[in-house]
Each structure stands twice: as structure tokens, then as C-alpha cells.
Design an enzyme around this catalytic site. Structure first.
Site, PDB file in Angstrom:
ATOM      1  N   ASP A 181      17.081  74.027 120.036  1.00 42.86           N
ATOM      2  CA  ASP A 181      18.133  72.944 120.774  1.00 42.86           C
ATOM      3  C   ASP A 181      17.738  72.536 122.108  1.00 42.86           C
ATOM      4  OD1 ASP A 181      21.005  71.985 120.473  1.00 42.86           O
ATOM      5  OD2 ASP A 181      21.262  73.186 122.541  1.00 42.86           O
ATOM      6  N   GLU A 244      14.717  69.732 119.113  1.00 35.69           N
ATOM      7  CA  GLU A 244      15.275  68.664 119.444  1.00 35.69           C
ATOM      8  C   GLU A 244      14.977  68.437 121.165  1.00 35.69           C
ATOM      9  OE1 GLU A 244      20.053  67.173 120.440  1.00 35.69           O
ATOM     10  OE2 GLU A 244      19.244  69.091 121.160  1.00 35.69           O
TER      11      GLU A 244
HETATM   12  C1  GLC Z   1      22.418  69.721 121.355  1.00 34.53           C
HETATM   13  C2  GLC Z   1      23.176  69.953 120.081  1.00 34.53           C
HETATM   14  C3  GLC Z   1      24.683  69.546 120.802  1.00 34.53           C
HETATM   15  C4  GLC Z   1      24.915  70.663 121.914  1.00 34.53           C
HETATM   16  C5  GLC Z   1      23.893  70.548 123.091  1.00 34.53           C
HETATM   17  C6  GLC Z   1      23.977  71.583 124.116  1.00 34.53           C
HETATM   18  O1  GLC Z   1      22.092  68.566 121.926  1.00 34.53           O
HETATM   19  O2  GLC Z   1      22.957  69.301 119.014  1.00 34.53           O
HETATM   20  O3  GLC Z   1      25.556  69.729 119.888  1.00 34.53           O
HETATM   21  O4  GLC Z   1      26.134  70.378 122.534  1.00 34.53           O
HETATM   22  O5  GLC Z   1      22.700  70.430 122.495  1.00 34.53           O
HETATM   23  O6  GLC Z   1      23.667  72.849 123.341  1.00 34.53           O
END
Ligand code: GLC
Length: 478
Positions: A181, A244
Site C-alpha cells: 500500500d 500501489e
Molecule cells: C491506499 C488504500 C486506501 C487507503 C490509503 C492509506 O491508497 O488503497 O484505501 O486509505 O492507502 O492506507
């Protein structure tokens, strides 16, 4: 590789408390096997106060009681593997929950202000200052997201050691890989310099004061490969790691070495227009490791973003691309946004302060009202049934979005080689993978099919050489 994203709270409830859980997911694995996906990714299942839907982790090695137990994860991994489906977990390495024991007991693992107050102008991703005063009087801590999510200090090698051990722990439970993440937030400027005012539009632009600054110091710092290498070591060479990275693809380079793939958000946010889609595909291909995705738990559902009439062609386009492809639960049903939290419910966990509940409504499994097979209790969010019906109905209807998705996943196995002859002409996006020509019509009128050959799949019932608006085809090119 086709990965199906499950939002555990909204997939299937086995216990009748209105919240989805692991046993519910295990009981619905037949749906994933029917679709033919290769892997299943669970949004976080760790113990959490749910200030951010579980992205605020209070124990990386545990499971939130609302979802089940570690044994339930093992059972799910085992049953999924029996069906040829790998289990991927979501790991949140940037921050923990404020309730994580580390925050109380090991403050040195977090980022603190060197002065008595915010040391700079950094803003949090959800808006507001990125610094909050600790309620135990230990000073001011940094949080790139909600104040309930203090940032770990990845310049402290202990953090890398701890998180690597977490990945290795879950590998031991049968987990095959991880979605990592918010990696752009791992490292910050050690001098904590102010971010300058924003000069260019952001890719993932929201509507908060976060957008007023250029995040040159509060995110995306040099040296990120080292922490990611530690995570790779913990996960093992054979684990699948997708990152991500909330940055344009042309800035993913420093992150990619230890990863297998990173999400290409250019395609995700592209307008439903051939030129823009082609540019999105080019941006992803340029990284050499694109993971393709058109929707997830953070943004409005595909049917609402690009129009329900285009959802089938979008699935065809997505499933024609090489490399890992991610489908969000309900995409296969052409599920749209739901109303969000019930009238009168407080803006408190598990509801999302950033307004993302409408994208997280439970799966409609059956035609049976009121809760359509999701739960026998009262669901945390209403179950919304899309116009083409529940999963049960769509699986029996060969013309349904679910049946199309299934057929495309099967046909995808015959698509080999890179994307070639990518073009956007007259509203038609087209490319070739080996002997298969792919075309999608984003124009408002029917267009000539660009490929000659036998049609392997078409999303509209038209039988001539024209492509209807919002339709696509796979053609065996002669
Ligand atoms: C990422 C997740 C999101 C979350 C953020 C903080 O973007 O997909 O849902 O709020 O990280 O962890």
C-alpha cells in the site's frame, strides 16, 4: 494473471453480523473458480479500529475478529490453492494504526517533529495538517493519511526488519504474495523541508488542501529501493509483489526493482476515449511492469465513471492487456456505486470519512431480497443489485456481464506476446496480441471493425463488420 480484489467487509457474511468475513469468502470461492481468476487479493484483514477501513493496522500478524482468525486465513489459502487460485494479502507498510502497540511502546519506529509543533507545511493525503500532537504528550507525529495512522520511520532499519518478518510470517500461512500500500509515502525528506505550492495537476487529484502543494519533500524520496528490497527478502523470491505507487508511471522506476508490478493509474483515470486510453496503455507499458486496473475500493465504480454502457468493452480492453490484470469485486456484475452509509449513521468507523463507502457496497449473490445472499443479518451497507441481476442470475445468463467476463478470462489465455500496432483512430482503440486483434469503439456512432478475421468474442450482438458504440471485439486475425 487475473487477480480478483475482495473487499472483505463486503464480500460474504458467514456469521450473520452484517459484516463480510473470511469464512464467507471461502464459502464463495466457487464464484472465483467459475470466473477463472488466478489470484485473489484481500484488502486488509488485520485487527484495526477501522478508521480507514482496515488500512490502519493494529497488529500485522493478527486477523480482526470481525473477519475471523489466522486459521481462517490458512483455510482460505488452502481451499483457494486447491482451485488454482493464489491468495494475496494487502500490506500497509507506510503507517500503523494509532492503536498499534508499537506506537505506545516503541515510539522510535515513528516519525516525530523535532520541534514543539508541526515542523513544516505538509498536508495529509485526506486533507488537513500532516502533523498531530500526541495525546500522551510526546510531541507531534507525522501521518500521511488520517491522524489515526502515524507514519513509520523507514529510515530506522528496525522498521524494515519488522515488516519483512511480517511478510515472511504470512508466507508461512499459505499466502502467495502481497499488494503493498501507498509506497510513494514510505520515505520523506530527512530535513523535513516545506513542500512548495502546487504547479501541476495531480494524477489522483482529490478536492482537499493536499492538492495545494507539490509533494516534493513529503513523499517519493530517493533510496526507496532499500526498504522495498527488505520487503522482497521477507516475502521470498517467489512471492508476487504488486505496489500501489500513487504517482504517474514515469516516476515508478526507482520502486520497480524488487517488485513484480505496479498499478498503472493512467489507464484507471483515463477518459473513455480512444486517444486517452491509448496514452494510458503506453504509460503503463513504458514501466515494463504494469499491473492494469480500472477500479478499486478507493474510487467511484466503473459503471458510474465511464457509463454502464461501456463496462463490457472496458472489461474486454482490460483483459486483453499483457501482465497482471486486477478486477474489483462486483466489476464482473457491472455493479454501480451504492448510496453509502445509511441515513443517520454517524461519521464514525466502519464508515469512511473520505466518502468511499458508495464504492464498497456488499456483493449481491442471489435474487432474494432483502440482503441478496450477502448476510442473514443487517448488512453494514445496503446490498445493491445491478440492472443485469445478482451473481446467481448472471451466471445463468450467457449474455450477462459476468458471463462475458468469464469468457474473456478464458480467451485471455490464448493472447500471447506484447501489445503491437496500438492505435486510436476515429474513436476506435485497437491493438494486436500475436494473432488476436483487439478493438474497442469509444465513439458515439458505429465504426468499421479494424481487424479482418474470425470474431472470437464481441460484447454486442451485432453480426456485421461494424462495432457499436461502447462495444469491443477479439478477432483471430488472418
Ligand atoms: C491506499 C488504500 C486506501 C487507503 C490509503 C492509506 O491508497 O488503497 O484505501 O486509505 O492507502 O492506507
Amino acid at each position: 494473471m487475473v487477480v480478483y480484489q475482495v473487499y472483505p467487509r463486503s464480500f460474504a457474511d458467514s456469521g450473520g453480523d452484517g459484516l463480510g468475513d473470511l469464512a464467507g469468502i471461502t464459502a464463495r470461492l466457487d464464484h472465483l473458480a467459475w470466473l477463472g481468476v488466478d489470484a485473489l487479493w484481500l484488502s486488509p484483514i488485520n485487527p484495526s479500529p477501522m478508521a480507514d477501513g482496515g488500512y490502519d493496522v493494529a497488529d500485522y500478524r493478527g486477523v480482526d475478529p470481525s473477519f475471523g482468525t489466522v486459521e481462517d486465513v490458512e483455510r482460505l489459502a488452502c481451499e483457494a490453492t486447491d482451485r488454482g487460485i493464489d491468495l494475496l494479502l494487502d500490506i500497509v507498510p507506510c503507517h500503523t494504526s494509532i492503536e498499534h502497540p508499537w506506537f505506545r511502546e516503541r515510539p522510535e519506529l515513528y516519525v516525530w517533529s523535532p520541534v514543539d509543533g508541526p515542523p513544516n507545511n505538509w498536508r495529509a493525503n485526506f486533507g488537513g495538517p500532516a502533523w498531530t500532537e500526541d495525546r500522551h504528550g510526546r510531541g507531534w507525529y507525522l501521518h500521511s493519511f488520517y491522524p489515526e495512522q502515524p507514519d513509520l520511520d523507514w529510515r530506522n532499519p528496525e522498521v524494515a526488519r519488522e515488516l519483512a518478518a511480517v511478510l515472511s510470517f504470512w508466507r508461512g500461512k499459505g499466502v502467495a504474495g502481497f499488494r503493498l500500500d501507498a509506497l510513494q509515502q514510505l520515505l520523506k525528506d530527512p530535513e523535513l523541508r516545506d513542500d512548495p505550492p502546487a504547479t501541476r495537476p495531480r494524477l489522483l487529484a482529490g478536492e482537499t488542501d493536499y492538492e495545494t502543494l507539490e509533494h516534493v519533500h513529503s513523499s517519493d524520496q530517493p533510496g526507496v529501493e532499500e526498504p522495498l528490497r527488505a520487503l522482497r527478502r521477507g516475502a521470498g523470491a517467489d512471492a508476487f509483489l504488486v505496489g500501489e505507487i500513487g504517482l504517474p508511471c514515469d516516476r515508478h522506476g526507482p520502486y520497480l526493482g524488487p517488485l513484480d508490478a505496479s498499478f498503472c493509474f493512467e489507464l484507471f483515470f483515463s477518459a473513455w476515449e480512444a486517444e486517452a486510453l491509448a496514452a494510458g496503455i503506453r504509460a503503463g507499458l513504458a514501466t515494463g511492469k504494469p499491473a492494469w486496473v480500472l477500479s478499486n475500493h478507493d474510487f467511484p465504480r466503473l459503471a458510474d465513471r465511464i457509463g454502464r454502457e461501456n463496462v463490457a468493452a472496458a472489461a474486454l480492453l482490460l483483459l486483453a492487456l499483457p501482465g497482471p490484470v486486477f478486477l474489483f469485486q462486483g466489476d464482473e456484475l457491472a455493479l454501480g456505486n451504492g448510496p453509502g452509509r445509511p441515513a443517520g449513521a454517524a461519521e464514525a468507523p466502519p464508515y469512511d470519512r473520505a466518502g468511499r463507502d458508495p464504492f464498497r457496497h456488499p456483493m449481491p449473490w442471489t435474487e432474494k431480497p432483502p440482503h441478496h445472499g450477502f448476510t442473514t443479518g443487517a448488512p453494514w451497507l445496503d446490498v445493491v443489485v445491478p440492472p443485469s441481476g445478482s451473481a446467481e442470475r448472471q451466471r445463468e445468463d450467457p449474455g450477462s456481464p459476468a458471463a462475458h467476463t468469464r469468457e474473456l478470462i478464458a480467451l485471455r489465455r490464448g493472447l500471447v506476446g506484447p501489445v503491437e500496432e496500438l492505435s486510436a483512430r476515429d474513436g476506435v482503440l485497437s491493438f494486436r496480441r500475436g494473432a488476436v486483434g483487439v478493438a474497442v469503439n469509444t465513439a458515439e456512432r458505429p465504426r468499421e471493425q479494424p481487424w479482418t478475421g474470425s470474431v472470437l468474442h464481441r460484447t454486442s450482438s451485432r453480426s456485421d463488420d461494424l462495432l457499436n458504440p461502447g462495444s469491443g471485439t477479439f478477432v483471430q486475425v488472418v
